[in-house]
Design a protein around this motif. Structure first.
Motif, PDB file in Angstrom:
ATOM      1  N   GLU A  40      -3.447 -22.016 -40.519  1.00  0.00           N
ATOM      2  CA  GLU A  40      -2.395 -22.474 -41.426  1.00  0.00           C
ATOM      3  C   GLU A  40      -1.640 -21.325 -42.088  1.00  0.00           C
ATOM      4  O   GLU A  40      -0.704 -21.560 -42.858  1.00  0.00           O
ATOM      5  CB  GLU A  40      -2.998 -23.369 -42.511  1.00  0.00           C
ATOM      6  N   VAL A  41      -2.063 -20.100 -41.827  1.00  0.00           N
ATOM      7  CA  VAL A  41      -1.450 -18.943 -42.476  1.00  0.00           C
ATOM      8  C   VAL A  41      -1.035 -17.939 -41.404  1.00  0.00           C
ATOM      9  O   VAL A  41      -1.451 -18.045 -40.256  1.00  0.00           O
ATOM     10  CB  VAL A  41      -2.431 -18.300 -43.485  1.00  0.00           C
ATOM     11  N   PRO A  42      -0.199 -16.956 -41.748  1.00  0.00           N
ATOM     12  CA  PRO A  42       0.243 -15.989 -40.744  1.00  0.00           C
ATOM     13  C   PRO A  42      -0.921 -15.264 -40.074  1.00  0.00           C
ATOM     14  O   PRO A  42      -1.887 -14.875 -40.727  1.00  0.00           O
ATOM     15  CB  PRO A  42       1.102 -15.011 -41.555  1.00  0.00           C
ATOM     16  N   GLY A  43      -0.823 -15.097 -38.763  1.00  0.00           N
ATOM     17  CA  GLY A  43      -1.851 -14.376 -38.029  1.00  0.00           C
ATOM     18  C   GLY A  43      -1.782 -12.880 -38.237  1.00  0.00           C
ATOM     19  O   GLY A  43      -2.789 -12.177 -38.124  1.00  0.00           O
ATOM     20  N   ASP A  44      -0.590 -12.376 -38.535  1.00  0.00           N
ATOM     21  CA  ASP A  44      -0.421 -10.950 -38.801  1.00  0.00           C
ATOM     22  C   ASP A  44      -0.977 -10.621 -40.180  1.00  0.00           C
ATOM     23  O   ASP A  44      -0.641 -11.276 -41.173  1.00  0.00           O
ATOM     24  CB  ASP A  44       1.067 -10.580 -38.735  1.00  0.00           C
ATOM     25  N   LEU A  45      -1.833  -9.597 -40.245  1.00  0.00           N
ATOM     26  CA  LEU A  45      -2.510  -9.258 -41.491  1.00  0.00           C
ATOM     27  C   LEU A  45      -1.535  -8.930 -42.612  1.00  0.00           C
ATOM     28  O   LEU A  45      -1.692  -9.401 -43.745  1.00  0.00           O
ATOM     29  CB  LEU A  45      -3.458  -8.075 -41.252  1.00  0.00           C
ATOM     30  N   MET A  46      -0.512  -8.137 -42.315  1.00  0.00           N
ATOM     31  CA  MET A  46       0.423  -7.743 -43.352  1.00  0.00           C
ATOM     32  C   MET A  46       1.227  -8.940 -43.867  1.00  0.00           C
ATOM     33  O   MET A  46       1.477  -9.071 -45.069  1.00  0.00           O
ATOM     34  CB  MET A  46       1.384  -6.663 -42.822  1.00  0.00           C
ATOM     35  N   ASP A  47       1.593  -9.836 -42.956  1.00  0.00           N
ATOM     36  CA  ASP A  47       2.331 -11.033 -43.370  1.00  0.00           C
ATOM     37  C   ASP A  47       1.447 -11.935 -44.224  1.00  0.00           C
ATOM     38  O   ASP A  47       1.921 -12.559 -45.187  1.00  0.00           O
ATOM     39  CB  ASP A  47       2.825 -11.809 -42.145  1.00  0.00           C
ATOM     40  N   CYS A  48       0.175 -12.000 -43.883  1.00  0.00           N
ATOM     41  CA  CYS A  48      -0.746 -12.825 -44.658  1.00  0.00           C
ATOM     42  C   CYS A  48      -0.966 -12.239 -46.054  1.00  0.00           C
ATOM     43  O   CYS A  48      -1.015 -12.963 -47.046  1.00  0.00           O
ATOM     44  CB  CYS A  48      -2.069 -12.969 -43.914  1.00  0.00           C
ATOM     45  N   TYR A  49      -1.086 -10.915 -46.132  1.00  0.00           N
ATOM     46  CA  TYR A  49      -1.166 -10.269 -47.447  1.00  0.00           C
ATOM     47  C   TYR A  49       0.066 -10.603 -48.284  1.00  0.00           C
ATOM     48  O   TYR A  49      -0.040 -10.926 -49.476  1.00  0.00           O
ATOM     49  CB  TYR A  49      -1.265  -8.748 -47.295  1.00  0.00           C
ATOM     50  N   ALA A  50       1.228 -10.510 -47.679  1.00  0.00           N
ATOM     51  CA  ALA A  50       2.463 -10.771 -48.409  1.00  0.00           C
ATOM     52  C   ALA A  50       2.481 -12.195 -48.960  1.00  0.00           C
ATOM     53  O   ALA A  50       2.878 -12.430 -50.108  1.00  0.00           O
ATOM     54  CB  ALA A  50       3.666 -10.532 -47.502  1.00  0.00           C
ATOM     55  N   LEU A  51       2.028 -13.142 -48.136  1.00  0.00           N
ATOM     56  CA  LEU A  51       2.001 -14.543 -48.567  1.00  0.00           C
ATOM     57  C   LEU A  51       0.982 -14.763 -49.678  1.00  0.00           C
ATOM     58  O   LEU A  51       1.289 -15.356 -50.721  1.00  0.00           O
ATOM     59  CB  LEU A  51       1.664 -15.435 -47.371  1.00  0.00           C
ATOM     60  N   PHE A  52      -0.231 -14.282 -49.479  1.00  0.00           N
ATOM     61  CA  PHE A  52      -1.302 -14.544 -50.442  1.00  0.00           C
ATOM     62  C   PHE A  52      -1.127 -13.769 -51.749  1.00  0.00           C
ATOM     63  O   PHE A  52      -1.727 -14.142 -52.772  1.00  0.00           O
ATOM     64  CB  PHE A  52      -2.658 -14.214 -49.822  1.00  0.00           C
ATOM     65  N   CYS A  53      -0.354 -12.703 -51.720  1.00  0.00           N
ATOM     66  CA  CYS A  53      -0.121 -11.948 -52.960  1.00  0.00           C
ATOM     67  C   CYS A  53       1.086 -12.463 -53.745  1.00  0.00           C
ATOM     68  O   CYS A  53       1.326 -11.991 -54.869  1.00  0.00           O
ATOM     69  CB  CYS A  53       0.046 -10.462 -52.655  1.00  0.00           C
ATOM     70  N   GLU A  54       1.814 -13.421 -53.193  1.00  0.00           N
ATOM     71  CA  GLU A  54       2.955 -13.984 -53.920  1.00  0.00           C
ATOM     72  C   GLU A  54       2.564 -14.472 -55.314  1.00  0.00           C
ATOM     73  O   GLU A  54       3.228 -14.140 -56.307  1.00  0.00           O
ATOM     74  CB  GLU A  54       3.588 -15.119 -53.120  1.00  0.00           C
ATOM     75  N   PRO A  55       1.494 -15.285 -55.449  1.00  0.00           N
ATOM     76  CA  PRO A  55       1.155 -15.752 -56.799  1.00  0.00           C
ATOM     77  C   PRO A  55       0.629 -14.649 -57.708  1.00  0.00           C
ATOM     78  O   PRO A  55       0.717 -14.766 -58.938  1.00  0.00           O
ATOM     79  CB  PRO A  55       0.074 -16.813 -56.533  1.00  0.00           C
ATOM     80  N   ILE A  56       0.090 -13.587 -57.128  1.00  0.00           N
ATOM     81  CA  ILE A  56      -0.405 -12.472 -57.946  1.00  0.00           C
ATOM     82  C   ILE A  56       0.773 -11.725 -58.572  1.00  0.00           C
ATOM     83  O   ILE A  56       0.782 -11.446 -59.779  1.00  0.00           O
ATOM     84  CB  ILE A  56      -1.268 -11.518 -57.097  1.00  0.00           C
ATOM     85  N   ILE A  57       1.776 -11.441 -57.753  1.00  0.00           N
ATOM     86  CA  ILE A  57       2.982 -10.778 -58.270  1.00  0.00           C
ATOM     87  C   ILE A  57       3.682 -11.679 -59.288  1.00  0.00           C
ATOM     88  O   ILE A  57       4.163 -11.211 -60.334  1.00  0.00           O
ATOM     89  CB  ILE A  57       3.938 -10.427 -57.113  1.00  0.00           C
ATOM     90  N   GLU A  58       3.719 -12.978 -58.995  1.00  0.00           N
ATOM     91  CA  GLU A  58       4.339 -13.933 -59.919  1.00  0.00           C
ATOM     92  C   GLU A  58       3.595 -13.961 -61.250  1.00  0.00           C
ATOM     93  O   GLU A  58       4.214 -14.028 -62.323  1.00  0.00           O
ATOM     94  CB  GLU A  58       4.351 -15.328 -59.290  1.00  0.00           C
ATOM     95  N   ALA A  59       2.262 -13.922 -61.197  1.00  0.00           N
ATOM     96  CA  ALA A  59       1.479 -13.924 -62.430  1.00  0.00           C
ATOM     97  C   ALA A  59       1.794 -12.706 -63.287  1.00  0.00           C
ATOM     98  O   ALA A  59       1.943 -12.816 -64.511  1.00  0.00           O
ATOM     99  CB  ALA A  59      -0.015 -13.966 -62.096  1.00  0.00           C
ATOM    100  N   PHE A  60       1.885 -11.535 -62.660  1.00  0.00           N
ATOM    101  CA  PHE A  60       2.240 -10.331 -63.413  1.00  0.00           C
ATOM    102  C   PHE A  60       3.603 -10.497 -64.092  1.00  0.00           C
ATOM    103  O   PHE A  60       3.787 -10.117 -65.243  1.00  0.00           O
ATOM    104  CB  PHE A  60       2.249  -9.111 -62.493  1.00  0.00           C
ATOM    105  N   GLU A  61       4.563 -11.069 -63.365  1.00  0.00           N
ATOM    106  CA  GLU A  61       5.892 -11.267 -63.952  1.00  0.00           C
ATOM    107  C   GLU A  61       5.820 -12.176 -65.174  1.00  0.00           C
ATOM    108  O   GLU A  61       6.443 -11.913 -66.206  1.00  0.00           O
ATOM    109  CB  GLU A  61       6.836 -11.861 -62.905  1.00  0.00           C
TER     110      GLU A  61
END
Length: 278
Positions: free
Chosen positions: A102-123
């Motif tokens: 259900e998530v990107p197979g590429d590791l970097m793309d998956c990091y980018a997706l899963f870190c979206e809420p982390i960056i949002e939380a900091f904001e």
């Protein structure tokens, strides 16, 4: 994000637990995602404070006497990288667990997706943070926060170009039984004496503070507000429903903690005990 919100997600604002149990719970959540179709986001902390070793980290890098004297537990993660001292107050941790298909197979793309809420939380906290704009060389390899800073999964603050960016969050992923597990450590405050003291090294505390910053330093908010903000950002990201662990999940996690994450055989040598060997 829309595709994620179409799935069944739960948010768990977890109780403080010992490190071995916190790591075991993630594996159990992976089983739940695969077998029951329930994905998990959670925020948690470590009590007592714990040093989590990277999967391939040499146990000889640990100052075991220091950890024993200071009441610091030691466990070993499934993810790689250096060890992280998780203070029961200064550290805020999170995890995301979802089926791999259900998530990107590429590791970097998956990091980018899963870190979206982390960056949002900091904001939302008022912290100017983002992925590192450039790599920084390692200072002390056994320590996660003093390793090389990588733009793919390390978050720094402040984020503006030309600023003295310091690490505020480290994030790591692994895949198990067709499930992706990402967990991360976020610095609410700094405990430099313990961050360097848990290792068998002469690295000075100032080396750590020159490399790492915190939510408290950048935004001045209290810890409870920071935890709630992170949990809300994770929940909004995937439209999660507030939930708690099922009793069968906790029982399975306790068994796994005994056989694996809390066992000396795993912590020292990455060996998992069978039930009969406990």
């Amino acid at each position: 994000m829309t595709a994620l919100a179409d799935r069944e997600w739960r948010l768990i604002r977890d109780d403080p637990r010992e490190g071995a149990l916190q790591m075991a719970i993630e594996e159990v959540a992976a089983r739940t995602a695969l077998e029951d179709g329930i994905r998990t986001v959670r925020v948690y902390d470590w009590d007592p404070s714990t040093l989590s070793l990277g999967y391939r980290q040499d146990a000889d890098t640990v100052d075991w006497d220091y950890c024993d004297r200071e009441g610091i537990d030691v466990t070993r993660r499934q993810t790689g990288g250096g060890g992280i001292y998780h203070d029961h107050r200064a550290d805020i941790s999170y995890s995301i667990v979802a089926p791999a298909d259900e998530v990107p197979g590429d590791l970097m793309d998956c990091y980018a997706l899963f870190c979206e809420p982390i960056i949002e939380a900091f904001e939302r906290m008022g912290v100017d943070a983002d992925f590192a704009a450039a790599e920084q060389d390692a200072i002390y390899h056994p320590s996660c926060y003093l390793r090389d800073i990588h733009p793919a999964h390390d978050v720094v603050a402040p984020a503006e170009e030309g600023a003295n960016a310091r690490k505020i969050s480290g994030n790591a992923q692994y895949r198990q039984r067709d499930v992706v597990i990402q967990h991360g450590s976020i610095s609410y405050d700094l405990e430099p004496a313990h961050h360097v003291g848990v290792f068998d090294t002469t690295v000075d505390e100032s080396t750590f503070t020159n490399r790492v910053t915190s939510i408290r330093e950048q935004a001045g908010i209290d810890r409870e507000e920071a935890v709630e903000t992170l949990a809300d950002a994770l929940s909004d990201w995937c439209d999660a429903t507030e939930s708690k662990w099922r009793e069968d999940e906790l029982a399975a996690a306790r068994d796994l903690a005994d056989r694996k994450f809390g066992a000396d055989a795993w912590i020292r040598d990455r060996e998992v005990l069978e039930a009969s060997e406990r």
